[in-house]
Design a protein around this motif. Structure first.
Motif, PDB file in Angstrom:
ATOM      1  N   ASN A  77       0.876  -1.153   0.000  1.00 44.89           N
ATOM      2  CA  ASN A  77       0.000   0.000   0.000  1.00 44.89           C
ATOM      3  C   ASN A  77       0.925   1.216   0.000  1.00 44.89           C
ATOM      4  O   ASN A  77       1.524   1.554   1.026  1.00 44.89           O
ATOM      5  CB  ASN A  77      -0.902  -0.008   1.236  1.00 44.89           C
ATOM      6  CG  ASN A  77      -1.828   1.186   1.283  1.00 44.89           C
ATOM      7  OD1 ASN A  77      -1.596   2.191   0.618  1.00 44.89           O
ATOM      8  ND2 ASN A  77      -2.878   1.074   2.074  1.00 44.89           N
ATOM      9  N   ILE A  78       1.057   1.859  -1.152  1.00 43.84           N
ATOM     10  CA  ILE A  78       2.045   2.939  -1.259  1.00 43.84           C
ATOM     11  C   ILE A  78       1.634   4.198  -0.500  1.00 43.84           C
ATOM     12  O   ILE A  78       2.480   4.992  -0.129  1.00 43.84           O
ATOM     13  CB  ILE A  78       2.377   3.265  -2.725  1.00 43.84           C
ATOM     14  CG1 ILE A  78       1.133   3.644  -3.504  1.00 43.84           C
ATOM     15  CG2 ILE A  78       3.083   2.102  -3.373  1.00 43.84           C
ATOM     16  CD1 ILE A  78       1.417   4.113  -4.915  1.00 43.84           C
ATOM     17  N   LYS A  79       0.349   4.394  -0.257  1.00 39.61           N
ATOM     18  CA  LYS A  79      -0.085   5.575   0.501  1.00 39.61           C
ATOM     19  C   LYS A  79       0.336   5.487   1.959  1.00 39.61           C
ATOM     20  O   LYS A  79       0.703   6.483   2.574  1.00 39.61           O
ATOM     21  CB  LYS A  79      -1.603   5.752   0.406  1.00 39.61           C
ATOM     22  CG  LYS A  79      -2.068   6.222  -0.950  1.00 39.61           C
ATOM     23  CD  LYS A  79      -3.553   6.501  -0.940  1.00 39.61           C
ATOM     24  CE  LYS A  79      -3.994   7.016  -2.297  1.00 39.61           C
ATOM     25  NZ  LYS A  79      -5.416   7.329  -2.325  1.00 39.61           N
ATOM     26  N   LYS A  80       0.259   4.282   2.525  1.00 43.59           N
ATOM     27  CA  LYS A  80       0.605   4.098   3.933  1.00 43.59           C
ATOM     28  C   LYS A  80       1.998   3.478   4.109  1.00 43.59           C
ATOM     29  O   LYS A  80       2.446   3.282   5.227  1.00 43.59           O
ATOM     30  CB  LYS A  80      -0.423   3.200   4.615  1.00 43.59           C
ATOM     31  CG  LYS A  80      -1.801   3.813   4.658  1.00 43.59           C
ATOM     32  CD  LYS A  80      -2.758   2.894   5.369  1.00 43.59           C
ATOM     33  CE  LYS A  80      -4.144   3.499   5.436  1.00 43.59           C
ATOM     34  NZ  LYS A  80      -5.085   2.608   6.111  1.00 43.59           N
ATOM     35  N   ASN A  81       2.622   3.125   2.990  1.00 46.48           N
ATOM     36  CA  ASN A  81       3.934   2.485   2.996  1.00 46.48           C
ATOM     37  C   ASN A  81       3.925   1.229   3.865  1.00 46.48           C
ATOM     38  O   ASN A  81       4.791   1.012   4.699  1.00 46.48           O
ATOM     39  CB  ASN A  81       5.030   3.455   3.446  1.00 46.48           C
ATOM     40  CG  ASN A  81       6.405   2.950   3.049  1.00 46.48           C
ATOM     41  OD1 ASN A  81       6.514   2.151   2.121  1.00 46.48           O
ATOM     42  ND2 ASN A  81       7.422   3.397   3.743  1.00 46.48           N
TER      43      ASN A  81
END
Length: 100
Positions: A62-66
């Motif tokens: 999940n790239i938004k939350k890393n």
């Protein structure tokens, strides 16, 4: 082409009422879905086969939350065209246009 267009084309070519074609087409779709849900393959000679493929479990991100996200194994529906279908398609110039 949408389902309604297919029904209209079949009705025009065969003279069968659209309602009968709709019922037949919907029943066909339900049977294909149910058979594939049960893990079996639906083969239509000269057209192709509907089946499922197993996708292995993997890790995504999940790239938004890393965060690392676990994606469980799952099945996806697949269609494999018949050899005759592919040969016929290669010999025809397909008209390209909008896909929506």
């Amino acid at each position: 082409m949408r389902k309604a267009d297919i029904i209209t084309n079949i009705a025009d070519k065969t003279g069968i009422p659209k309602v009968d074609i709709l019922v037949t087409l919907e029943t066909f779709f339900k049977e294909v879905k149910q058979t594939v849900f049960e893990g079996e393959t639906v083969s239509i000679r000269g057209f192709g086969s509907f089946t499922t493929k197993k996708r292995a479990a993997k890790k995504g991100r999940n790239i938004k939350k890393n965060e690392v996200v676990h994606i469980p194994e799952h099945y996806i529906p697949t269609f494999k065209p018949a050899k005759e279908f592919m040969i016929a398609l290669k010999s025809v110039k397909v008209k390209e246009g909008p896909t929506t």
